[in-house]
Design an enzyme around this catalytic site. Structure first.
Site, PDB file in Angstrom:
ATOM      1  N   SER A  34      97.337  68.441  58.195  1.00 14.68           N
ATOM      2  CA  SER A  34      97.955  67.141  57.885  1.00 14.68           C
ATOM      3  C   SER A  34      98.364  66.432  59.172  1.00 14.68           C
ATOM      4  O   SER A  34      99.048  65.420  59.154  1.00 14.68           O
ATOM      5  CB  SER A  34      99.182  67.344  56.983  1.00 14.68           C
ATOM      6  OG  SER A  34     100.050  68.307  57.533  1.00 14.68           O
ATOM      7  N   THR A  53     102.895  27.731  29.439  1.00 14.06           N
ATOM      8  CA  THR A  53     102.821  28.995  28.697  1.00 14.06           C
ATOM      9  C   THR A  53     101.366  29.088  28.269  1.00 14.06           C
ATOM     10  O   THR A  53     100.728  28.054  28.009  1.00 14.06           O
ATOM     11  CB  THR A  53     103.734  29.016  27.452  1.00 14.06           C
ATOM     12  OG1 THR A  53     103.266  28.038  26.524  1.00 14.06           O
ATOM     13  CG2 THR A  53     105.188  28.726  27.803  1.00 14.06           C
ATOM     14  N   HIS A  54     100.836  30.286  28.230  1.00 11.55           N
ATOM     15  CA  HIS A  54      99.395  30.488  27.946  1.00 11.55           C
ATOM     16  C   HIS A  54      98.533  29.671  28.915  1.00 11.55           C
ATOM     17  O   HIS A  54      97.426  29.284  28.566  1.00 11.55           O
ATOM     18  CB  HIS A  54      99.038  30.099  26.512  1.00 11.55           C
ATOM     19  CG  HIS A  54      99.939  30.681  25.476  1.00 11.55           C
ATOM     20  ND1 HIS A  54      99.661  31.844  24.803  1.00 11.55           N
ATOM     21  CD2 HIS A  54     101.151  30.260  25.000  1.00 11.55           C
ATOM     22  CE1 HIS A  54     100.639  32.116  23.954  1.00 11.55           C
ATOM     23  NE2 HIS A  54     101.559  31.173  24.065  1.00 11.55           N
ATOM     24  N   SER A  59      85.263  29.110  54.958  1.00  7.29           N
ATOM     25  CA  SER A  59      84.107  29.864  54.494  1.00  7.29           C
ATOM     26  C   SER A  59      83.073  29.860  55.607  1.00  7.29           C
ATOM     27  O   SER A  59      82.927  28.877  56.332  1.00  7.29           O
ATOM     28  CB  SER A  59      83.543  29.198  53.235  1.00  7.29           C
ATOM     29  OG  SER A  59      82.173  29.496  53.100  1.00  7.29           O
ATOM     30  N   LYS A 102      85.444  24.466  52.531  1.00  2.00           N
ATOM     31  CA  LYS A 102      86.317  25.432  51.842  1.00  2.00           C
ATOM     32  C   LYS A 102      87.555  25.825  52.630  1.00  2.00           C
ATOM     33  O   LYS A 102      87.532  25.948  53.835  1.00  2.00           O
ATOM     34  CB  LYS A 102      85.542  26.715  51.514  1.00  2.00           C
ATOM     35  CG  LYS A 102      84.461  26.527  50.512  1.00  2.00           C
ATOM     36  CD  LYS A 102      84.796  26.795  49.058  1.00  2.00           C
ATOM     37  CE  LYS A 102      85.696  27.884  48.658  1.00  2.00           C
ATOM     38  NZ  LYS A 102      85.005  29.069  48.196  1.00  2.00           N
ATOM     39  N   ASN A 149      90.210  28.868  51.793  1.00  3.54           N
ATOM     40  CA  ASN A 149      90.466  29.935  50.820  1.00  3.54           C
ATOM     41  C   ASN A 149      91.863  30.533  50.979  1.00  3.54           C
ATOM     42  O   ASN A 149      92.314  30.751  52.098  1.00  3.54           O
ATOM     43  CB  ASN A 149      89.413  31.039  50.980  1.00  3.54           C
ATOM     44  CG  ASN A 149      88.008  30.517  50.737  1.00  3.54           C
ATOM     45  OD1 ASN A 149      87.809  29.642  49.895  1.00  3.54           O
ATOM     46  ND2 ASN A 149      87.051  31.033  51.486  1.00  3.54           N
ATOM     47  N   GLU A 194      95.257  36.234  47.991  1.00  6.97           N
ATOM     48  CA  GLU A 194      94.299  37.156  47.357  1.00  6.97           C
ATOM     49  C   GLU A 194      94.528  38.584  47.840  1.00  6.97           C
ATOM     50  O   GLU A 194      94.447  39.540  47.062  1.00  6.97           O
ATOM     51  CB  GLU A 194      92.863  36.720  47.667  1.00  6.97           C
ATOM     52  CG  GLU A 194      92.493  35.416  46.968  1.00  6.97           C
ATOM     53  CD  GLU A 194      91.230  34.770  47.523  1.00  6.97           C
ATOM     54  OE1 GLU A 194      90.884  33.691  47.050  1.00  6.97           O
ATOM     55  OE2 GLU A 194      90.606  35.343  48.438  1.00  6.97           O
ATOM     56  N   TYR A 196     107.009  75.146  45.407  1.00  2.19           N
ATOM     57  CA  TYR A 196     106.142  74.485  46.384  1.00  2.19           C
ATOM     58  C   TYR A 196     104.700  74.937  46.211  1.00  2.19           C
ATOM     59  O   TYR A 196     104.410  76.128  46.130  1.00  2.19           O
ATOM     60  CB  TYR A 196     106.590  74.741  47.841  1.00  2.19           C
ATOM     61  CG  TYR A 196     105.674  73.994  48.819  1.00  2.19           C
ATOM     62  CD1 TYR A 196     105.923  72.677  49.165  1.00  2.19           C
ATOM     63  CD2 TYR A 196     104.514  74.597  49.315  1.00  2.19           C
ATOM     64  CE1 TYR A 196     105.057  71.969  49.995  1.00  2.19           C
ATOM     65  CE2 TYR A 196     103.643  73.896  50.150  1.00  2.19           C
ATOM     66  CZ  TYR A 196     103.922  72.580  50.487  1.00  2.19           C
ATOM     67  OH  TYR A 196     103.059  71.887  51.297  1.00  2.19           O
ATOM     68  N   GLN A 233     101.390  68.399  49.759  1.00  2.00           N
ATOM     69  CA  GLN A 233     101.103  67.814  51.070  1.00  2.00           C
ATOM     70  C   GLN A 233     100.555  66.385  50.945  1.00  2.00           C
ATOM     71  O   GLN A 233     100.680  65.579  51.851  1.00  2.00           O
ATOM     72  CB  GLN A 233     100.108  68.698  51.827  1.00  2.00           C
ATOM     73  CG  GLN A 233      99.703  68.174  53.180  1.00  2.00           C
ATOM     74  CD  GLN A 233      99.143  69.257  54.076  1.00  2.00           C
ATOM     75  OE1 GLN A 233      99.881  70.067  54.607  1.00  2.00           O
ATOM     76  NE2 GLN A 233      97.836  69.294  54.225  1.00  2.00           N
ATOM     77  N   LYS A 236     102.548  62.555  51.519  1.00  2.00           N
ATOM     78  CA  LYS A 236     102.817  61.762  52.715  1.00  2.00           C
ATOM     79  C   LYS A 236     101.876  60.579  52.914  1.00  2.00           C
ATOM     80  O   LYS A 236     102.317  59.471  53.211  1.00  2.00           O
ATOM     81  CB  LYS A 236     102.811  62.670  53.947  1.00  2.00           C
ATOM     82  CG  LYS A 236     104.132  63.430  54.070  1.00  2.00           C
ATOM     83  CD  LYS A 236     104.074  64.563  55.053  1.00  2.00           C
ATOM     84  CE  LYS A 236     103.302  65.739  54.515  1.00  2.00           C
ATOM     85  NZ  LYS A 236     103.913  66.368  53.316  1.00  2.00           N
TER      86      LYS A 236
HETATM   87  N1  ARG Z   1     102.310  70.349  55.843  1.00  2.00           N
HETATM   88  C1  ARG Z   1     102.963  70.899  54.694  1.00  2.00           C
HETATM   89  C2  ARG Z   1     103.250  69.753  53.691  1.00  2.00           C
HETATM   90  O1  ARG Z   1     103.098  68.670  54.068  1.00  2.00           O
HETATM   91  C3  ARG Z   1     104.242  71.537  55.084  1.00  2.00           C
HETATM   92  C4  ARG Z   1     104.726  72.555  54.116  1.00  2.00           C
HETATM   93  C5  ARG Z   1     103.843  73.770  54.160  1.00  2.00           C
HETATM   94  N2  ARG Z   1     104.402  74.821  53.395  1.00  2.00           N
HETATM   95  C6  ARG Z   1     103.679  75.888  53.062  1.00  2.00           C
HETATM   96  N3  ARG Z   1     104.293  76.794  52.356  1.00  2.00           N
HETATM   97  N4  ARG Z   1     102.446  76.028  53.420  1.00  2.00           N
HETATM   98  O2  ARG Z   1     103.632  69.971  52.576  1.00  2.00           O
END
Ligand code: ARG
Length: 446
Positions: A7, A139-140, A261, A267, A269, A274, A301, A306, A309
């Site tokens: 990660s 409305t509508h 455009s 144009k 836009n 949008e 857990y 993971q 995030k």
């Molecule tokens: N990178 C992991 C996460 O974002 C950290 C936690 C990892 N925990 C584990 N027991 N492997 O969740």
């Protein structure tokens, strides 16, 4: 497997809060006798050095760094040696990562709140400056009744104040400390969690270690808040896109928020609007994606978590730019008062004609029918309803008199709606005052 598992590319964003959490944890370890004063000093100065490396962009990530937590600890060992290995005593990445995420999101909520309040303020102040402009309320998507342009702006502002309140509530639930929960069972070293809470400035500590390490309700709530905010923004964007067409011609976006455009020279836009509208889909996708990840997970857990995030970071970034662009669009928007007024038509006053009869004592249902007859009569004569003569009107009801001419005035029409929440000047002004007050209060909250 390494690629899938890592990660590091995105959770680097937690580098600062991760170090902050570790510093607090090291102090708590010293308090409970696991670290000597000397150990603590080494760990703190090592962590400080790492923080400085991150802020200078000098931290070198290596291939085996699985995530930000392992990366920081690996670097700490390089800097201070084996004593670094004491830092993680009784801690798990499970309570560490969720502490980091809460610290990070708490801060982001404050930043987003400032953007949101600034945006609402822009709407409210624009409404205050343009209360005299009258245009059709739909409305509508059909012309319904004349309203003040300010009333329209405020209708959006009010929805955004609910979003702002919701963000405050989400922040309150984010502000709970999970650190000291370990991997699943808790902390066996008598770590002082109340001390950790104060160090990291949380409002309270989590109640149950199993829940604390695995619940992501605060993530879902944040993503839901964001989704609803985006839905409100996309509705406003859609209104303004329609109003900016040649067919309506009510508003013109400033050049800074539109594009031309590549093919058609004439144009202009409304790309900004949008893009705002499209981001609603993106943000809700993150919300529903996260809920699908959580569905059916066993306690506690699991690595599935993971994924939280990227969703959070993406939504924070999206909201941040969308809110700033929305503020820019509203503050630079040009309105075309004449076109707005031209779009008003006497048939929109048919309700007022019925109300005229009601004020003369006729039951509303009958008055509604009488006004309908007048609309029909005008249609058969091929004229506008306000072109009917008093005689024509009297043929429908003897209650019609010469004073019926007052009905055909759009300014008079909107001024009838003095009940709180209505479109009269006094009511709109009261709404503005209340919103200004609410903005002041919410500013203090964050
Ligand atoms: N990178 C992991 C996460 O974002 C950290 C936690 C990892 N925990 C584990 N027991 N492997 O969740």
């Amino acid at each position: 497997m390494e690629t899938l598992n890592s990660s590091m590319t995105y959770d680097q964003r937690l580098s600062e809060v991760d170090i902050r959490g570790s510093m607090a944890y090291a102090k708590a370890l010293e308090k409970s006798g696991i670290l000597t004063k000397g150990d603590l000093e080494k760990i703190l100065s090592g962590l400080e050095k790492i923080s400085e490396e991150w802020s200078r962009g000098a931290f070198v990530v290596i291939k085996s760094d699985e995530d930000i937590h392992t990366a920081n600890e690996r670097r700490l060992k390089e800097l201070i040696g084996d004593v670094a290995g004491k830092l993680h005593t009784g801690r798990s990445r499970n309570d560490q990562v969720v502490t980091d995420l809460r610290l990070y999101m708490r801060n982001s909520c404050s930043v987003l709140s400032a953007h949101l309040l600034q945006f609402i303020k822009t709407l409210v102040e624009r409404a205050a400056a343009e209360t005299d402009v009258i245009f059709p309320g739909y409305t509508h998507l059909q012309r319904a009744q004349p309203i003040r342009w300010s009333h329209f702006l405020l209708s959006h502002a009010v929805a955004f104040t609910r979003d702002s309140e919701r963000l405050g509530e989400v922040k309150r639930r984010i502000n709970v400390l999970p650190l000291g929960s370990g991997a699943v069972a808790g902390n066996p070293l008598g770590i002082d969690r109340e001390f950790l809470r104060k160090e990291l400035d949380f409002a309270s500590i989590s109640l149950n270690s199993m829940d604390a390490t695995s619940e992501r309700d605060f993530v879902v709530e944040f993503l839901f808040f964001a989704s609803l905010l985006m839905i409100h923004l996309s509705k406003m964007a859609e209104d303004l896109i329609i109003y900016s067409t040649k067919e309506f011609g009510f508003v013109t976006l400033s050049d800074a928020y539109s594009t031309g455009s590549s093919l058609m020279p004439q144009k202009k836009n409304p790309d900004s609007l949008e893009l705002i509208r499209s981001k609603a889909g993106r943000v809700f996708g993150r919300c529903s994606g996260m809920m699908m990840i959580l569905k059916g997970l066993p306690s506690t857990y699991n690595k599935d978590l993971q994924e939280d995030k990227e969703a959070v970071f993406d939504v924070i970034d999206t909201l941040s730019s969308v809110l700033q662009v929305a503020t820019g669009v509203i503050s630079t928007l040009q309105i075309h008062k004449e076109n707005m007024e031209k779009a008003l038509s006497p048939d929109m006053l048919a309700t007022d004609l019925a109300l005229y009869l009601v004020r003369k004592g006729m039951p509303f249902r009958q008055a509604h029918a009488a006004s309908g007859k007048a609309v029909h009569l005008a249609e058969t004569k091929g004229i506008a309803i306000n072109q009917l003569t008093v005689e024509d009107m009297k043929s429908i009801s003897p209650l019609f008199g010469t004073d019926v001419s007052q009905v055909w005035d759009y300014a008079n029409s909107v001024e009838q709606y003095t009940t709180p929440g209505g479109t009269s000047k006094s009511s709109v002004t009261a709404q503005i005052e209340q919103l200004r007050e609410l903005l002041r209060r919410q500013k203090d909250l964050f």
